[in-house]
Each structure stands twice: as C-alpha cells, then as structure tokens.
Design a protein around this motif. Structure first.
Motif, PDB file in Angstrom:
ATOM      1  N   UNK A 132       1.084  -1.398  -0.428  1.00  0.00           N
ATOM      2  CA  UNK A 132      -0.376  -0.062   0.435  1.00  0.00           C
ATOM      3  C   UNK A 132       0.952   1.040   0.144  1.00  0.00           C
ATOM      4  N   UNK A 133       1.618   1.895  -0.794  1.00  0.00           N
ATOM      5  CA  UNK A 133       2.133   2.703  -0.832  1.00  0.00           C
ATOM      6  C   UNK A 133       1.660   3.937  -1.227  1.00  0.00           C
ATOM      7  N   UNK A 134       2.526   5.009  -0.790  1.00  0.00           N
ATOM      8  CA  UNK A 134       1.883   6.445  -0.707  1.00  0.00           C
ATOM      9  C   UNK A 134       1.148   6.607  -1.862  1.00  0.00           C
ATOM     10  N   UNK A 135       0.705   7.221  -2.417  1.00  0.00           N
ATOM     11  CA  UNK A 135       0.169   8.276  -3.865  1.00  0.00           C
ATOM     12  C   UNK A 135       1.586   8.909  -4.055  1.00  0.00           C
ATOM     13  N   UNK A 136       1.988   8.892  -5.466  1.00  0.00           N
ATOM     14  CA  UNK A 136       2.876   9.423  -5.591  1.00  0.00           C
ATOM     15  C   UNK A 136       4.373   9.053  -5.557  1.00  0.00           C
ATOM     16  N   UNK A 137       4.686   7.711  -4.410  1.00  0.00           N
ATOM     17  CA  UNK A 137       6.077   7.116  -4.318  1.00  0.00           C
ATOM     18  C   UNK A 137       6.553   6.854  -5.572  1.00  0.00           C
ATOM     19  N   UNK A 138       7.471   6.846  -5.226  1.00  0.00           N
ATOM     20  CA  UNK A 138       8.920   5.530  -6.333  1.00  0.00           C
ATOM     21  C   UNK A 138       8.996   4.632  -5.374  1.00  0.00           C
ATOM     22  N   UNK A 139       8.333   3.726  -6.412  1.00  0.00           N
ATOM     23  CA  UNK A 139       8.270   1.629  -5.927  1.00  0.00           C
ATOM     24  C   UNK A 139       9.599   1.186  -6.694  1.00  0.00           C
ATOM     25  N   UNK A 140      10.683   1.432  -5.956  1.00  0.00           N
ATOM     26  CA  UNK A 140      11.631   0.517  -6.314  1.00  0.00           C
ATOM     27  C   UNK A 140      11.262  -1.497  -6.420  1.00  0.00           C
ATOM     28  N   UNK A 141      11.621  -1.899  -7.107  1.00  0.00           N
ATOM     29  CA  UNK A 141      11.209  -3.343  -7.055  1.00  0.00           C
ATOM     30  C   UNK A 141      12.705  -4.112  -7.587  1.00  0.00           C
ATOM     31  N   UNK A 142      13.139  -4.850  -6.778  1.00  0.00           N
ATOM     32  CA  UNK A 142      14.692  -5.266  -7.029  1.00  0.00           C
ATOM     33  C   UNK A 142      14.230  -7.116  -6.928  1.00  0.00           C
ATOM     34  N   UNK A 143      15.160  -6.843  -8.566  1.00  0.00           N
ATOM     35  CA  UNK A 143      14.313  -8.216  -8.849  1.00  0.00           C
ATOM     36  C   UNK A 143      15.329  -9.525  -8.752  1.00  0.00           C
ATOM     37  N   UNK A 144      15.205 -10.548  -9.056  1.00  0.00           N
ATOM     38  CA  UNK A 144      14.967 -11.676  -8.442  1.00  0.00           C
ATOM     39  C   UNK A 144      16.709 -11.781  -9.245  1.00  0.00           C
ATOM     40  N   UNK A 145      18.285 -11.974  -8.495  1.00  0.00           N
ATOM     41  CA  UNK A 145      19.976 -11.572  -9.361  1.00  0.00           C
ATOM     42  C   UNK A 145      19.449 -13.017  -9.551  1.00  0.00           C
ATOM     43  N   UNK A 146      19.744 -12.538 -11.376  1.00  0.00           N
ATOM     44  CA  UNK A 146      19.338 -13.543 -12.506  1.00  0.00           C
ATOM     45  C   UNK A 146      20.427 -12.190 -13.849  1.00  0.00           C
ATOM     46  N   UNK A 147      20.332 -12.457 -14.339  1.00  0.00           N
ATOM     47  CA  UNK A 147      20.838 -12.080 -15.862  1.00  0.00           C
ATOM     48  C   UNK A 147      19.837 -12.420 -17.275  1.00  0.00           C
ATOM     49  N   UNK A 148      19.435 -13.914 -16.617  1.00  0.00           N
ATOM     50  CA  UNK A 148      18.576 -14.191 -17.859  1.00  0.00           C
ATOM     51  C   UNK A 148      17.199 -13.861 -18.076  1.00  0.00           C
ATOM     52  N   UNK A 149      16.578 -14.754 -16.817  1.00  0.00           N
ATOM     53  CA  UNK A 149      14.877 -15.236 -17.153  1.00  0.00           C
ATOM     54  C   UNK A 149      14.497 -13.790 -16.855  1.00  0.00           C
ATOM     55  N   UNK A 150      14.699 -13.414 -15.455  1.00  0.00           N
ATOM     56  CA  UNK A 150      13.648 -12.133 -15.412  1.00  0.00           C
ATOM     57  C   UNK A 150      13.587 -10.952 -16.688  1.00  0.00           C
ATOM     58  N   UNK A 151      14.396 -11.074 -17.508  1.00  0.00           N
ATOM     59  CA  UNK A 151      14.357 -10.203 -18.641  1.00  0.00           C
ATOM     60  C   UNK A 151      12.802 -10.257 -19.608  1.00  0.00           C
TER      61      UNK A 151
END
Ligand SMILES: Nc1nc2c(ncn2[C@@H]2O[C@H](COP(=O)(O)OP(=O)(O)OP(=O)(O)O)[C@@H](O)[C@H]2O)c(=O)[nH]1
Ligand SMILES: [Mg+2]
Length: 248
Positions: A132-151
């Motif tokens: 429930x981030x505050x309206x107007x937030x910067x929402x950072x998403x740190x993906x799983x460490x992996x240079x292949x599948x998250x792409x």
C-alpha cells in the motif's frame, strides 16, 4: 526464460526432471507463449494501476551481488524528504534485503520465489496490495539476482534499470543480450574498484550499445557515492516525465 531452462524444477527432488533441450518442441513453445501472454496481461493491469496511483515503478535487474540493495538503501536515504519511496524485494529465500530496506525507514515487502528465478506480474500485484505505497511514491522493485529469466517478464514497470558491477567482467552485455536489449538504463556500479581490476569501461559500453544503441549508462559507486547525483537526476526526470504506458 524458465520454460526453456526449466529452472523452476531443476532443484526439486520430487519435481519433474528438466527437459533436455532437444526434447522441447512446439508444445513447450506454446506453453511458454501462454505463460508470457498471461503475464503481459497482468503487467498491463499493474501499469494502469501504477499510473492511477501516481507511482513510478522501477524494475532493478542484475546478477547476484552487483549492488542492487546497497544502491537502493543509499537512494532511499538520498530521496528522504524529497520523494516517498517503497520497495518490493525479490529473492529465492530470506528476508535479508527487505530488512536492510526497512532500516532506512522505507516500507518494504519481501517476495520469496523458492525455486523460481524471477518475479512476475502476479507477484507484484499481490505485493503492492500488501505494501500500500503512499500515492506518488517511487516504487522500486528489486528483481531476483539473475541476468537471464527476469528479462522475459514485464512487471508493469515504467522503466527497467540493469545494474552491472565492474567485478563481473566487461563482456556481460554481449553474453546476456536480452537483459541489456530490454533495459532503459544501465548502471555500472562499484567503479571505486576499477583500480584493482582488469575492466575496460569503454569496451563494456560499446558492447552494451551493440545490443541497445540507445541505452544510457551511468557510472557510479553505491558505497562511495561517486556518480550518485546523475542517478538521482535520472529518477527525478522519470518521475516528472509523462508515462506512455508502453510495455517492453
Ligand atoms: N566496493 C563496492 N562494493 C559494493 C558497491 N555496491 C555494493 N557493494 C558490495 O557488494 C556486495 C553485494 O551488494 P548487495 O547490495 O547485497 O547486492 P545485490 O545486487 O542486492 O545482491 P542480491 O540481492 O543477492 O542479488 C556487498 O558486500 C556490498 O557492500 C560499490 O559500489 N562498491
Ligand atoms: Mg539484494
């Protein structure tokens, strides 16, 4: 992606064995397309919801240990009092990274993917509901460490940031081209270590631009703060830029 490498199942003792590549065929490809199609539809819903709530969602991608969490902790501290921030952390196991983020004062939700090697749009929808981030937030998403599948998995982010650290070698953009081809920004991190390494910055940037000619690159050190202002400026620019709602 995972349907090809079958990495969701590689480590499960009771799960189905990984298919050798030569046994994959049209059925496997159809399954992959169905999974990605469903993900894309959910990502579009996320994107619309982020826009409606004025959230700037940034998807950070890299191999393990390139410095994503360190970068985020320092970024949140630098933005304190200027922009609200919130973080979704993705790791196979542990809540170490979410704990590190919470120490900065920012809210964080940890997703554990277990055997999975990437975040997907459904996981993000669920995590945003909890966060429930505050309206107007910067929402950072740190993906799983992996240079292949998250792409391969659109999460509904406004931009993708690929982080490469100088300890990983200057050839990575050409070895893992999908990740760099779909990025909106490349961060070259840990530049404080350059004096101790054989890492050719110009060669690295040239390789990145071979797969993505328009890819901007910022060089910085998350630990010393060198180059950090340009990164904060980039975020501020993304924050104020009209979002086109386009996927990747
Ligand atoms: N010298 C130096 N070390 C750094 C820098 N950024 C991060 N590190 C170190 O790199 C290590 C890994 O950093 P993390 O922030 O945990 O990396 P990560 O990408 O979040 O790792 P995963 O979540 O496991 O994928 C830690 O020991 C950090 O202190 C940097 O700019 N310079
Ligand atoms: Mg991390």
């Amino acid at each position: 992606m995972c349907g090809t490498c079958n990495c969701d199942h590689h480590h499960g003792e009771t799960g189905p064995a990984a298919l050798p590549l030569e046994t994959t065929g049209p059925r496997t490809i159809r399954l992959e397309q169905a999974i990605l199609g469903r993900n894309d539809a959910l990502a579009a819903q996320n994107r619309a919801a982020f826009d409606a709530q004025g959230l700037l969602a940034l998807n950070l991608l890299s191999s393990p240990g390139s410095g994503k969490t360190t970068l985020l902790c320092e970024t949140i501290r630098a933005l304190a009092g200027r922009l609200p921030t919130a973080v979704i952390e993705g790791d196979q196991e542990t809540s170490f990274d979410a704990d590190r983020i919470r120490e900065t004062g920012a809210p964080a939700v940890q997703i554990n993917t277990g055997k999975g090697c990437h975040l997907d749009a459904a996981m993000i929808a669920d995590a945003v509901g909890q966060l429930a981030p505050v309206r107007g937030s910067v929402l950072f998403i740190e993906n799983v460490g992996n240079l292949v599948c998250p792409a391969a998995f659109d999460l509904g982010e406004a931009a993708r940031v690929v982080v490469l650290s100088v300890t990983e070698g200057d050839d990575k953009p050409l070895k893992y081209p999908d990740m760099f081809a779909h990025a909106d920004l490349m961060i070259l991190n840990k530049i404080d270590l350059l004096p101790y390494l054989r890492f050719d910055v110009a060669r690295c940037l040239e390789m990145a631009r071979r797969v993505n000619p328009a890819l901007p690159c910022l060089q910085l050190s998350a630990t010393t703060g060198e180059g950090f202002d340009a990164w904060l400026d980039w975020i501020a620019h993304q924050y104020t830029a009209p979002r086109c709602g386009a996927g990747h």
